[in-house]
Design an enzyme around this catalytic site. Structure first.
Site, mmCIF file in Angstrom:
data_model
loop_
_atom_site.group_PDB
_atom_site.id
_atom_site.type_symbol
_atom_site.label_atom_id
_atom_site.label_comp_id
_atom_site.label_asym_id
_atom_site.label_seq_id
_atom_site.Cartn_x
_atom_site.Cartn_y
_atom_site.Cartn_z
ATOM 1 N N CYS A 113 -41.218 -0.357 4.964
ATOM 2 C CA CYS A 113 -40.410 -0.183 3.751
ATOM 3 C C CYS A 113 -41.071 -0.768 2.512
ATOM 4 O O CYS A 113 -40.653 -0.484 1.387
ATOM 5 C CB CYS A 113 -39.030 -0.798 3.950
ATOM 6 S SG CYS A 113 -38.144 -0.088 5.334
ATOM 7 N N HIS A 249 -35.445 -2.612 -2.564
ATOM 8 C CA HIS A 249 -35.504 -1.602 -1.502
ATOM 9 C C HIS A 249 -34.085 -1.261 -1.075
ATOM 10 O O HIS A 249 -33.251 -2.148 -0.876
ATOM 11 C CB HIS A 249 -36.313 -2.160 -0.327
ATOM 12 C CG HIS A 249 -36.159 -1.355 0.932
ATOM 13 N ND1 HIS A 249 -36.336 0.012 0.964
ATOM 14 C CD2 HIS A 249 -35.801 -1.719 2.194
ATOM 15 C CE1 HIS A 249 -36.112 0.443 2.197
ATOM 16 N NE2 HIS A 249 -35.784 -0.576 2.956
ATOM 17 N N ASN A 279 -31.412 4.808 3.679
ATOM 18 C CA ASN A 279 -32.661 4.041 3.648
ATOM 19 C C ASN A 279 -33.840 4.995 3.849
ATOM 20 O O ASN A 279 -34.014 5.534 4.940
ATOM 21 C CB ASN A 279 -32.623 2.981 4.754
ATOM 22 C CG ASN A 279 -33.878 2.116 4.796
ATOM 23 O OD1 ASN A 279 -34.879 2.428 4.148
ATOM 24 N ND2 ASN A 279 -33.823 1.037 5.549
HETATM 25 N N1 ACO Z 1 -20.354 3.439 13.995
HETATM 26 C C1 ACO Z 1 -19.343 2.752 14.560
HETATM 27 N N2 ACO Z 1 -19.530 1.572 15.195
HETATM 28 C C2 ACO Z 1 -20.781 1.093 15.251
HETATM 29 C C3 ACO Z 1 -21.879 1.766 14.694
HETATM 30 C C4 ACO Z 1 -21.621 2.986 14.053
HETATM 31 N N3 ACO Z 1 -22.598 3.732 13.460
HETATM 32 N N4 ACO Z 1 -22.991 1.032 14.907
HETATM 33 C C5 ACO Z 1 -22.616 -0.071 15.582
HETATM 34 N N5 ACO Z 1 -21.280 -0.026 15.789
HETATM 35 C C6 ACO Z 1 -20.448 -1.012 16.472
HETATM 36 C C7 ACO Z 1 -21.221 -1.871 17.455
HETATM 37 O O1 ACO Z 1 -21.375 -1.223 18.680
HETATM 38 C C8 ACO Z 1 -20.358 -3.088 17.530
HETATM 39 O O2 ACO Z 1 -19.276 -2.804 18.391
HETATM 40 P P1 ACO Z 1 -18.698 -3.951 19.381
HETATM 41 O O3 ACO Z 1 -18.171 -5.018 18.459
HETATM 42 O O4 ACO Z 1 -17.656 -3.223 20.120
HETATM 43 O O5 ACO Z 1 -19.862 -4.390 20.201
HETATM 44 C C9 ACO Z 1 -19.778 -3.223 16.113
HETATM 45 O O6 ACO Z 1 -19.932 -1.917 15.494
HETATM 46 C C10 ACO Z 1 -20.477 -4.256 15.278
HETATM 47 O O7 ACO Z 1 -21.890 -4.075 15.412
HETATM 48 P P2 ACO Z 1 -22.914 -4.950 14.616
HETATM 49 O O8 ACO Z 1 -24.291 -4.496 14.942
HETATM 50 O O9 ACO Z 1 -22.581 -6.390 14.782
HETATM 51 O O10 ACO Z 1 -22.535 -4.527 13.128
HETATM 52 P P3 ACO Z 1 -23.051 -5.121 11.785
HETATM 53 O O11 ACO Z 1 -21.909 -5.499 10.953
HETATM 54 O O12 ACO Z 1 -24.146 -6.124 11.994
HETATM 55 O O13 ACO Z 1 -23.714 -3.865 11.096
HETATM 56 C C11 ACO Z 1 -25.869 -2.964 10.654
HETATM 57 C C12 ACO Z 1 -24.821 -3.249 11.705
HETATM 58 C C13 ACO Z 1 -25.263 -2.045 9.596
HETATM 59 C C14 ACO Z 1 -27.053 -2.268 11.291
HETATM 60 C C15 ACO Z 1 -26.283 -4.316 10.024
HETATM 61 O O14 ACO Z 1 -26.688 -5.221 10.997
HETATM 62 C C16 ACO Z 1 -27.373 -4.159 9.038
HETATM 63 O O15 ACO Z 1 -27.179 -3.642 7.981
HETATM 64 N N6 ACO Z 1 -28.578 -4.657 9.363
HETATM 65 C C17 ACO Z 1 -29.688 -4.541 8.492
HETATM 66 C C18 ACO Z 1 -30.572 -3.619 9.107
HETATM 67 C C19 ACO Z 1 -31.108 -2.584 8.169
HETATM 68 O O16 ACO Z 1 -30.613 -2.273 7.115
HETATM 69 N N7 ACO Z 1 -32.161 -2.046 8.627
HETATM 70 C C20 ACO Z 1 -32.800 -1.033 7.956
HETATM 71 C C21 ACO Z 1 -34.216 -1.112 8.240
HETATM 72 S S1 ACO Z 1 -34.841 -2.611 7.677
HETATM 73 C C22 ACO Z 1 -35.186 -2.433 6.133
HETATM 74 O O17 ACO Z 1 -35.162 -1.397 5.579
HETATM 75 C C23 ACO Z 1 -35.459 -3.661 5.482
#
Ligand code: ACO
Length: 330
Positions: A113, A249, A279
């Site tokens: 990224c 980003h 993203n």
């Molecule tokens: N739809 C519905 N539910 C979902 C989804 C979805 N698409 N994805 C995950 N869940 C569920 C999980 O299974 C979990 O369920 P559970 O509680 O029954 O186990 C629940 O939602 C919570 O999951 P988490 O992973 O804890 O959710 P979180 O609030 O952390 O959000 C996310 C996840 C959006 C990926 C977050 O961690 C995030 O934004 N991380 C940053 C990663 C990122 O942006 N990466 C991009 C690449 S890196 C970069 O560009 C820098």
């Protein structure tokens, strides 16, 4: 003293749009969950025949038109991408050929990224040391091709697109400072595990897809945006209030908001297009910049802080004054 300034900008998004509601029909997710956790509403997805080079080419042409330069003026092409067309030649060379540019260096930078900003940093150094006068810096990605469309934890996050700038030598500073970093310690937190050297195994569970530890990436991204913004401002003996626009980003609206809060920067000084683009990795910053310059609100002579964070981890910043001279873009 020779400086580099942005002389033109352009971008491209594939016509095909996939909304959160579309994803609801193919996986166990909801528009509400995606908006709440990421701020994303839709993403553009490349169709068959649309590639990193074809999108990068259009963005590059638009940037060149906006700068008023032709193929003969370009003396450096740097493409930030994690999704090249082929293993080789470099996708920058493929774009170079299609642009009709001859003989200048053209290469890809692979910093996930952070690819576009790594490229901007390099092109800035080329220009400042008189190695180039007019450089094309492109970010282009087809992340949809390394997205596991069965994995709701990652599939909702990514999109495709391209953006480009023309950097030009100038007597006055456009780019005021850049800072560039990496720390390979975090390899496992965000990766596509397959590749030329370790091998491709399309039968292996998961395939050649983006895998990440979402929560850990989230925390590290927020801390890094804070650190690099402060490092960049301090290097210029400046203050965070000097920044008219923060252009991070576009990974996730929650990351952007948390970073802005840490920096005490109101959201009306932050450029955010992640709702519309998702993203797009190395393409996200020039895409966001083009929207914010093209439709407002960025005005000439304003000070921008661009900041990227990506797999590696890699991170990079550029502080710049936009549109310094009479022949300003757009
Ligand atoms: N739809 C519905 N539910 C979902 C989804 C979805 N698409 N994805 C995950 N869940 C569920 C999980 O299974 C979990 O369920 P559970 O509680 O029954 O186990 C629940 O939602 C919570 O999951 P988490 O992973 O804890 O959710 P979180 O609030 O952390 O959000 C996310 C996840 C959006 C990926 C977050 O961690 C995030 O934004 N991380 C940053 C990663 C990122 O942006 N990466 C991009 C690449 S890196 C970069 O560009 C820098």
């Amino acid at each position: 003293m020779t400086y580099a300034r942005i002389a033109g900008i352009g971008s491209f998004l594939p016509e095909k749009v996939v909304t959160n509601q579309d994803l609801e029909t193919t996986m166990d997710t909801s528009d509400e969950w995606i908006r709440e956790r990421t701020g994303i509403k839709r993403r553009h997805i490349a169709v068959d025949g649309e590639t990193t080079s074809s999108m990068g080419l259009i963005a590059a042409r638009r940037a060149m038109d906006s700068a008023g330069v032709g193929p003969d003026d370009i003396d450096l092409i740097v493409l930030g991408t994690a999704t090249p067309d082929k293993i080789f030649p470099a996708t920058a060379c493929i774009i170079q050929r299609q642009l009709g540019v001859k003989g200048c260096p053209a290469f890809d930078v692979h910093a996930a990224c952070s690819g576009f900003l790594y490229g901007l940093d390099l092109a800035n150094r080329f220009i400042r040391t008189n190695g180039a006068r007019t450089a094309l810096v492109i970010g282009s990605e087809t992340l949809s091709r390394i997205t596991d469309w069965q994995d709701r934890g990652t599939a909702v996050l990514f999109g495709d697109g391209a953006g480009a700038v023309v950097l030009e030598a100038s007597d006055e500073p456009g780019i005021l400072a850049t800072h560039i970093h990496a720390d390979g310690e975090y390899e496992e937190l965000l990766q596509v595990e397959q590749g030329v050297s370790v091998g491709f195994d399309v039968t292996r569970a998961g395939g050649a897809y983006i895998k990440m530890e979402g929560n850990a990436v989230f925390r590290r991204a927020v801390a890094t945006f804070d650190n690099i913004a402060r490092e960049t401002v301090a290097d210029l003996d400046g203050h965070l209030d000097d920044i008219d626009w923060f252009v991070p980003h576009q990974a996730n609206m929650r990351i952007i908001k948390a970073a802005a809060k840490k920096l005490n920067m109101p959201m009306d000084r932050v450029v955010a297009t992640v709702d519309e683009h998702a993203n797009t990795s190395g393409a996200s910053i020039p895409l966001a910049l083009d929207v914010a310059i093209g439709d407002g609100p960025i005005q000439r002579r304003q000070t921008l802080l661009l900041a990227a964070f990506g797999a590696g981890f890699t991170w990079c910043s550029a502080m710049l004054r936009y549109g310094e001279r009479a022949s300003e873009p757009k």
